[in-house]
Design a protein around this motif. Structure first.
Motif, PDB file in Angstrom:
ATOM      1  N   TYR A  66       0.845  -1.198   0.000  1.00 41.79           N
ATOM      2  CA  TYR A  66       0.000   0.000   0.000  1.00 41.79           C
ATOM      3  C   TYR A  66       0.876   1.242   0.000  1.00 41.79           C
ATOM      4  N   ARG A  67       0.580   2.172  -0.907  1.00 43.01           N
ATOM      5  CA  ARG A  67       1.364   3.410  -1.017  1.00 43.01           C
ATOM      6  C   ARG A  67       0.421   4.601  -1.088  1.00 43.01           C
ATOM      7  N   HIS A  68       0.625   5.549  -0.204  1.00 47.24           N
ATOM      8  CA  HIS A  68      -0.217   6.744  -0.156  1.00 47.24           C
ATOM      9  C   HIS A  68       0.623   7.983  -0.463  1.00 47.24           C
ATOM     10  N   PHE A  69       0.115   8.834  -1.369  1.00 51.79           N
ATOM     11  CA  PHE A  69       0.761  10.099  -1.699  1.00 51.79           C
ATOM     12  C   PHE A  69      -0.126  11.224  -1.154  1.00 51.79           C
ATOM     13  N   PRO A  70       0.116  11.676   0.070  1.00 52.08           N
ATOM     14  CA  PRO A  70      -0.804  12.600   0.749  1.00 52.08           C
ATOM     15  C   PRO A  70      -0.982  13.946   0.071  1.00 52.08           C
ATOM     16  N   GLY A  71       0.044  14.455  -0.624  1.00 53.50           N
ATOM     17  CA  GLY A  71      -0.045  15.790  -1.196  1.00 53.50           C
ATOM     18  C   GLY A  71      -0.389  15.836  -2.666  1.00 53.50           C
ATOM     19  N   GLN A  72      -0.913  14.736  -3.209  1.00 49.24           N
ATOM     20  CA  GLN A  72      -1.243  14.686  -4.632  1.00 49.24           C
ATOM     21  C   GLN A  72      -2.748  14.531  -4.844  1.00 49.24           C
ATOM     22  N   PHE A  73      -3.189  14.875  -6.048  1.00 50.75           N
ATOM     23  CA  PHE A  73      -4.605  14.763  -6.390  1.00 50.75           C
ATOM     24  C   PHE A  73      -4.830  13.594  -7.338  1.00 50.75           C
ATOM     25  N   HIS A  74      -6.077  13.247  -7.541  1.00 42.68           N
ATOM     26  CA  HIS A  74      -6.447  12.178  -8.454  1.00 42.68           C
ATOM     27  C   HIS A  74      -5.978  12.527  -9.870  1.00 42.68           C
ATOM     28  N   PHE A  99      -2.694  12.292 -10.836  1.00 42.41           N
ATOM     29  CA  PHE A  99      -1.292  12.710 -10.884  1.00 42.41           C
ATOM     30  C   PHE A  99      -0.379  11.662 -11.514  1.00 42.41           C
ATOM     31  N   PHE A 100      -0.766  10.404 -11.466  1.00 40.85           N
ATOM     32  CA  PHE A 100       0.082   9.285 -11.885  1.00 40.85           C
ATOM     33  C   PHE A 100       0.577   9.420 -13.321  1.00 40.85           C
ATOM     34  N   THR A 101      -0.203  10.021 -14.191  1.00 36.68           N
ATOM     35  CA  THR A 101       0.195  10.154 -15.593  1.00 36.68           C
ATOM     36  C   THR A 101       0.833  11.511 -15.909  1.00 36.68           C
ATOM     37  N   MET A 102       1.073  12.337 -14.903  1.00 32.98           N
ATOM     38  CA  MET A 102       1.558  13.699 -15.126  1.00 32.98           C
ATOM     39  C   MET A 102       3.037  13.854 -14.803  1.00 32.98           C
ATOM     40  N   GLY A 103       3.846  12.917 -15.249  1.00 28.16           N
ATOM     41  CA  GLY A 103       5.260  12.940 -14.911  1.00 28.16           C
ATOM     42  C   GLY A 103       6.035  14.135 -15.414  1.00 28.16           C
ATOM     43  N   LYS A 104       5.543  14.829 -16.426  1.00 25.72           N
ATOM     44  CA  LYS A 104       6.212  16.034 -16.921  1.00 25.72           C
ATOM     45  C   LYS A 104       6.092  17.180 -15.934  1.00 25.72           C
ATOM     46  N   LEU A 105       4.998  17.177 -15.165  1.00 24.26           N
ATOM     47  CA  LEU A 105       4.706  18.283 -14.256  1.00 24.26           C
ATOM     48  C   LEU A 105       4.896  17.914 -12.792  1.00 24.26           C
ATOM     49  N   LEU A 106       4.772  16.632 -12.469  1.00 25.89           N
ATOM     50  CA  LEU A 106       4.793  16.186 -11.078  1.00 25.89           C
ATOM     51  C   LEU A 106       5.800  15.051 -10.908  1.00 25.89           C
ATOM     52  N   ASN A 107       6.879  15.334 -10.181  1.00 30.16           N
ATOM     53  CA  ASN A 107       7.907  14.300 -10.002  1.00 30.16           C
ATOM     54  C   ASN A 107       7.391  13.120  -9.185  1.00 30.16           C
ATOM     55  N   ALA A 166       4.804  11.560  -9.670  1.00 33.02           N
ATOM     56  CA  ALA A 166       4.311  10.580 -10.638  1.00 33.02           C
ATOM     57  C   ALA A 166       5.443   9.666 -11.079  1.00 33.02           C
ATOM     58  N   ASN A 167       6.611  10.224 -11.320  1.00 35.59           N
ATOM     59  CA  ASN A 167       7.757   9.421 -11.727  1.00 35.59           C
ATOM     60  C   ASN A 167       8.232   8.513 -10.603  1.00 35.59           C
ATOM     61  N   ILE A 168       8.149   9.021  -9.375  1.00 32.39           N
ATOM     62  CA  ILE A 168       8.494   8.198  -8.215  1.00 32.39           C
ATOM     63  C   ILE A 168       7.525   7.024  -8.108  1.00 32.39           C
ATOM     64  N   ALA A 169       6.232   7.303  -8.319  1.00 35.80           N
ATOM     65  CA  ALA A 169       5.223   6.239  -8.258  1.00 35.80           C
ATOM     66  C   ALA A 169       5.498   5.162  -9.304  1.00 35.80           C
ATOM     67  N   VAL A 170       5.809   5.582 -10.531  1.00 38.32           N
ATOM     68  CA  VAL A 170       6.094   4.618 -11.594  1.00 38.32           C
ATOM     69  C   VAL A 170       7.305   3.761 -11.228  1.00 38.32           C
ATOM     70  N   SER A 171       8.340   4.388 -10.678  1.00 40.41           N
ATOM     71  CA  SER A 171       9.546   3.648 -10.311  1.00 40.41           C
ATOM     72  C   SER A 171       9.276   2.656  -9.187  1.00 40.41           C
ATOM     73  N   GLU A 172       8.495   3.068  -8.201  1.00 41.28           N
ATOM     74  CA  GLU A 172       8.188   2.170  -7.087  1.00 41.28           C
ATOM     75  C   GLU A 172       7.315   1.002  -7.551  1.00 41.28           C
ATOM     76  N   ILE A 173       6.365   1.296  -8.422  1.00 41.56           N
ATOM     77  CA  ILE A 173       5.518   0.236  -8.964  1.00 41.56           C
ATOM     78  C   ILE A 173       6.346  -0.730  -9.815  1.00 41.56           C
TER      79      ILE A 173
END
Length: 314
Positions: free
Chosen positions: A279-287, A289-297, A299-306
């Protein structure tokens, strides 16, 4: 505890507000799809270089289901075959397509060193529930049946998706456990929609009504269900009678997300049933964000962890 957006998430949200884009619920479904596609193409990060990307056509009773297969330059092979993630895109079962989620699928393939097959299931309101569910199950079964020809190890087949796609992945996992689908090695649920009742506190908090607003959720649901029983586990997987025997799960949630609490609840249901859950929670992000890697780092962290989790599955 109040939801506080990360600085970059707050800046992105402010930019969306200042752009004056119309709310999806004020548009027709085709218009909403165009707006969503334009927004996603702007926020996607640079795609990685892959070995190949090819179109697929999955046979189905109603006609072919379009899909796209991504093969990275480096694959984790066993006996010449690689693991595979069957991915279902988000978009409230109304918007989204292969292109809106292409880069995130490419990145998962590249970093996870596995094949990713993205499925372009039928959308509502032209095709209401359970059309998307039927397509999602058909696609998973077809990939398993044609695994060797695709270079895939059928014993290392994972389903996944974000939002509505996470809903479909959860439903496919339940159906497969009960015999309507192949044995799965894992399920990736990125801020999944799991319950149509909208009873959870996160559906009432003003701070969560960002991009995926409380009102647009109702719009999506009306288009998708069209009066169907929302308690059907194929629509609300959290209503399934049992969660025992399901494959390992990765569940991601975001703090400023109306779906936050139902994703958290679903992870707990799985854990209580003995399912191995990351289980991974990103408290400061909105619904979204996962596909917005150009604007939100994040998202890139999430992809790497997954991707690390996908590798750990074998």
């Amino acid at each position: 505890m109040p939801v506080v957006l990360d600085a970059d998430a707050a800046a992105v949200y402010k930019a969306f507000q200042e752009a004056g884009r119309p709310a999806y619920e004020t548009l027709t479904a085709p218009e909403a799809r165009e707006y969503y596609r334009a927004a996603r193409l702007v926020s996607n990060p640079e795609p990685p270089a892959l070995h190949s990307s090819k179109e697929l056509s999955i046979p189905a009773p109603h006609g072919a289901i379009p899909a796209r297969i991504y093969t990275p330059k480096t694959l984790r092979k066993s006996n010449g075959l690689a693991p595979c993630l069957v991915f279902y895109h988000g978009g409230g079962w109304v918007i989204g397509d292969l292109d809106t989620h292409e880069v995130v699928c490419q990145k998962l393939a590249h970093e996870g060193e596995l094949i990713v097959i993205s499925v372009d299931y039928r959308l509502a309101p032209e095709h209401r529930f359970p059309a998307a569910v039927d397509d999602a199950i058909i696609a998973a079964k077809w990939v398993a049946a044609n695994a060797k020809e695709l270079g895939i190890d059928a014993s290392r087949l994972i389903v996944g998706g974000d939002s509505a796609g996470g809903n479909l992945a959860a439903v496919v996992a339940l159906a497969a456990r009960d015999g309507d689908g192949p044995k799965l090695a894992g399920q990736l649920l990125v801020y999944p929609a799991t319950e149509f009742s909208r009873k959870h506190p996160s559906h009432r908090e003003p701070e969560t009504s960002i991009l995926l607003t409380h009102s647009v959720i109702g719009w999506f649901g009306d288009h998708y269900l069209g009066g169907a029983d929302s308690s059907d586990w194929r629509a609300s997987p959290a209503r399934a009678k049992s969660f025992a025997g399901l494959p390992p799960a990765y569940v991601l949630t975001a703090g400023a997300d109306p779906l936050r609490d139902e994703g958290d609840e679903y992870a707990k249901f799985l854990k209580e049933a003995g399912v191995n859950v990351t289980y991974r929670h990103f408290p400061g992000q909105f619904h979204g964000f996962f596909t917005m890697g150009k604007l939100l780092n994040q998202a890139n962290i999430a992809v790497s962890e997954i991707s690390a989790w996908l590798k750990a599955l074998g």
